[in-house]
Design an enzyme around this catalytic site. Structure first.
Site, short mmCIF file in Angstrom:
data_model
loop_
_atom_site.label_atom_id
_atom_site.label_comp_id
_atom_site.label_asym_id
_atom_site.label_seq_id
_atom_site.Cartn_x
_atom_site.Cartn_y
_atom_site.Cartn_z
N ARG A 1 35.70 44.60 115.48
CA ARG A 1 34.43 44.20 114.86
C ARG A 1 34.65 42.85 114.19
O ARG A 1 35.36 42.75 113.19
CB ARG A 1 33.98 45.26 113.85
CG ARG A 1 32.71 44.90 113.11
CD ARG A 1 32.24 46.05 112.21
NE ARG A 1 31.12 45.60 111.40
CZ ARG A 1 31.19 45.31 110.11
NH1 ARG A 1 32.33 45.44 109.45
NH2 ARG A 1 30.13 44.89 109.45
N HIS B 1 27.63 37.88 108.40
CA HIS B 1 28.53 38.40 107.37
C HIS B 1 28.61 37.35 106.27
O HIS B 1 29.67 36.83 105.94
CB HIS B 1 29.90 38.71 107.94
CG HIS B 1 30.70 39.66 107.11
ND1 HIS B 1 31.34 40.77 107.61
CD2 HIS B 1 30.95 39.69 105.78
CE1 HIS B 1 31.97 41.42 106.65
NE2 HIS B 1 31.74 40.77 105.52
N GLU C 1 26.17 44.49 105.20
CA GLU C 1 25.96 44.70 103.77
C GLU C 1 24.91 43.78 103.16
O GLU C 1 25.20 42.94 102.29
CB GLU C 1 27.28 44.53 103.02
CG GLU C 1 28.33 45.54 103.44
CD GLU C 1 29.60 45.47 102.62
OE1 GLU C 1 30.43 46.39 102.75
OE2 GLU C 1 29.77 44.52 101.83
N ASN D 1 29.64 51.28 105.58
CA ASN D 1 30.82 50.77 104.89
C ASN D 1 31.02 51.56 103.60
O ASN D 1 30.07 51.75 102.84
CB ASN D 1 30.66 49.29 104.54
CG ASN D 1 30.72 48.40 105.76
OD1 ASN D 1 30.87 48.86 106.89
ND2 ASN D 1 30.58 47.10 105.54
N TYR E 1 33.95 52.39 100.29
CA TYR E 1 35.22 52.16 99.61
C TYR E 1 35.43 53.08 98.41
O TYR E 1 36.54 53.52 98.16
CB TYR E 1 35.31 50.70 99.15
CG TYR E 1 35.39 49.72 100.29
CD1 TYR E 1 36.61 49.42 100.88
CD2 TYR E 1 34.25 49.11 100.79
CE1 TYR E 1 36.70 48.53 101.94
CE2 TYR E 1 34.34 48.22 101.86
CZ TYR E 1 35.56 47.93 102.42
OH TYR E 1 35.65 47.06 103.48
N GLU F 1 33.50 49.94 107.91
CA GLU F 1 34.53 49.39 107.03
C GLU F 1 35.02 50.49 106.11
O GLU F 1 34.23 51.25 105.56
CB GLU F 1 34.01 48.24 106.15
CG GLU F 1 33.83 46.91 106.84
CD GLU F 1 33.40 45.82 105.87
OE1 GLU F 1 33.74 45.92 104.65
OE2 GLU F 1 32.73 44.88 106.31
#
Length: 461
Positions: free
Chosen positions: A74, A118, A163, A290, A292, A367
């Site tokens: 990606r 991005h 995002e 994504n 985290y 991600e």
């Protein structure tokens, strides 16, 4: 603990974070060029001028992906490398670079997954208002068509935005990302025009790419843990800002009432024009997620200083316009080098909830990864056991979700390479491959070897 044969394992990067060559072959300036060269905006004055020099080391990096057994890669396309001023004249040298990248991936048996945005908006468009300007969404659609015409016969999956929450709120409200503005109204205008750009770009891509191409968007959807008797009210407020303003228009064709209510003191959303929501709600084949960490929230009682531990950088301005009564409480350890808590259960909870709300929508984790202060030992190795453990636990969460019947089709580890980590410069290392920023030498870490074994064996055991 087995992944099926059709499950896709990959890794991800972003153009400004790795490419370098910002002044070469006709590339125009982006907002991140301007932001990083503005004193005080990026730690230690770091910039992406050289980054990992991926632009000049493309073939070696592609060979590295083969060594790691990646099934998909990606990457993001730099808009100002393709259309230097954001609209109008197209740069053939920029298209040639990405054509060589795509061909190199295909020659090595790796699936290309292209992200159109991005965060590196052409500076010329920001000079006209950036994402606060509806014309930026229209320029993005034209750029998407150019990229689709050039690469659409070979790219397997197209992702419109990465995002958009960060682009809108960190770029235009808290100011910790480019373009560094601190205007709550501008952030909400940016939310809508990013949504519109997504829909307009998909409409253009459908006309020019191969008929079996897949279409996607990647959202950093937040998981909020309510704390105390006011926690649920706080969670509802920030969920409306973080998640509702993107999932609602893109997947349901409407902004949630909660999102409009939270922001009504800032805007009446009159910049949403008739027909916009129909344009935004375009069918997608895959929802990119994504993830985290998680956040802990409660309503501020008005006594003492409001806690703002949201993990998104220090600023006197808020990344949460309309949520001045919400405080973000510190999270429990362990934490990564970013100060983000490690909570694989949050990924599981998020994917299960998305599967419940959108049962017919396939997903991929686009991600997931962690920054740690890596140490190079005397033998030149990087024994990053913490990163390996982080990824292992999150992959186990993905397996748990799949066992519950949620359609999660792949996992992209962030990141392939250590790189320019936005306002943190080169101080944070997310890569499974270490980059020596003086020599630019690449060294796979223990986590890279472990991930290669997972891909090869399709198992965490």
């Amino acid at each position: 603990m087995q992944f099926p044969a059709e499950f896709v394992f990959g890794s991800a990067t972003a153009s400004y974070q790795i490419e370098g060559a910002v002044h070469e072959d006709g590339r125009g300036p982006s907002i991140w060029d301007t932001f990083s060269h503005t004193p005080g905006k990026v730690l230690d004055g770091d910039t992406g001028d050289v980054a990992d020099d991926h632009y000049h080391r493309l073939d070696a990096d592609l060979d590295l992906m083969v060594d790691l057994g990646l099934e998909a890669y990606r990457f993001s396309i730099a808009w100002p490398r393709i259309v230097p001023t954001g609209r109008g004249e197209v740069n053939p040298a920029g298209l040639a670079f990405y054509s060589r990248l795509v061909d190199g991936l295909l020659d090595r048996g790796i699936r290309p997954v292209a992200t159109l945005y991005h965060w590196d908006l052409p500076q010329a468009l920001e000079d006209e208002g950036g994402w606060t300007n509806r014309a930026t969404a229209e320029a993005f659609a034209a750029y998407a068509r150019v990229a689709g015409e050039a690469l659409g016969d070979r790219v397997h999956t197209w992702t419109t935005l990465n995002e958009p929450w960060c682009s809108a709120y960190l770029g235009y409200s808290s100011g910790v990302h480019a373009p560094g503005r601190t205007e709550p109204l501008a952030a909400l205008q940016a939310v809508h025009h990013l949504n519109l750009a997504h829909g307009l770009a998909l409409r253009e891509l459908h006309q020019v790419v191969r008929p079996d191409a897949q279409f996607s968007v990647t959202l950093n959807l937040h998981v909020f843990r309510p704390v105390g008797p006011t926690g649920e009210a706080a969670r509802a407020t920030v969920d409306a800002l973080a998640n509702g303003v993107f999932l609602g228009p893109m997947l349901e064709g409407a902004y949630p009432a909660e999102s409009l209510e939270v922001t009504r003191a800032i805007t009446d959303w009159s910049f949403v024009q008739d027909g916009d929501l129909e344009l935004i709600r375009q069918p997608i084949d895959v929802l990119g997620v994504n993830y985290y960490s998680t956040s802990r929230v409660a309503l501020w009682d008005g006594v003492g200083e409001r806690q703002r531990a949201d993990g998104h950088g220090a600023s006197s301005a808020t990344a949460w316009p309309g949520a001045d009564d919400v405080e973000f409480l510190p999270t429990d350890p362990p934490h990564t080098d970013m100060g983000w808590n490690i909570d694989p259960q949050g990924l599981e909870d998020l994917l299960v909830e998305l599967g419940r709300r959108y049962p017919d929508q396939p997903m991929m984790v686009t991600e997931n990864g962690a920054a740690f202060p890596d140490v190079v030992t005397e033998d030149g190795r990087i024994h990053d056991a913490e990163r390996t453990d982080y990824v292992r636990r999150h992959l186990r969460a993905v397996l748990n979700v799949r066992e519950k019947g949620v359609d999660v089709r792949g996992y992209f580890l962030w990141s392939l390479l250590d790189n320019f980590e936005w306002s943190y410069g080169y101080s944070k290392r997310f890569g499974i491959v270490r980059v020596d920023y003086e020599t630019l030498e690449r060294t796979p870490k223990d986590s890279a070897r472990w991930y290669a074994s997972v891909v090869r064996n399709r198992s965490l055991d």
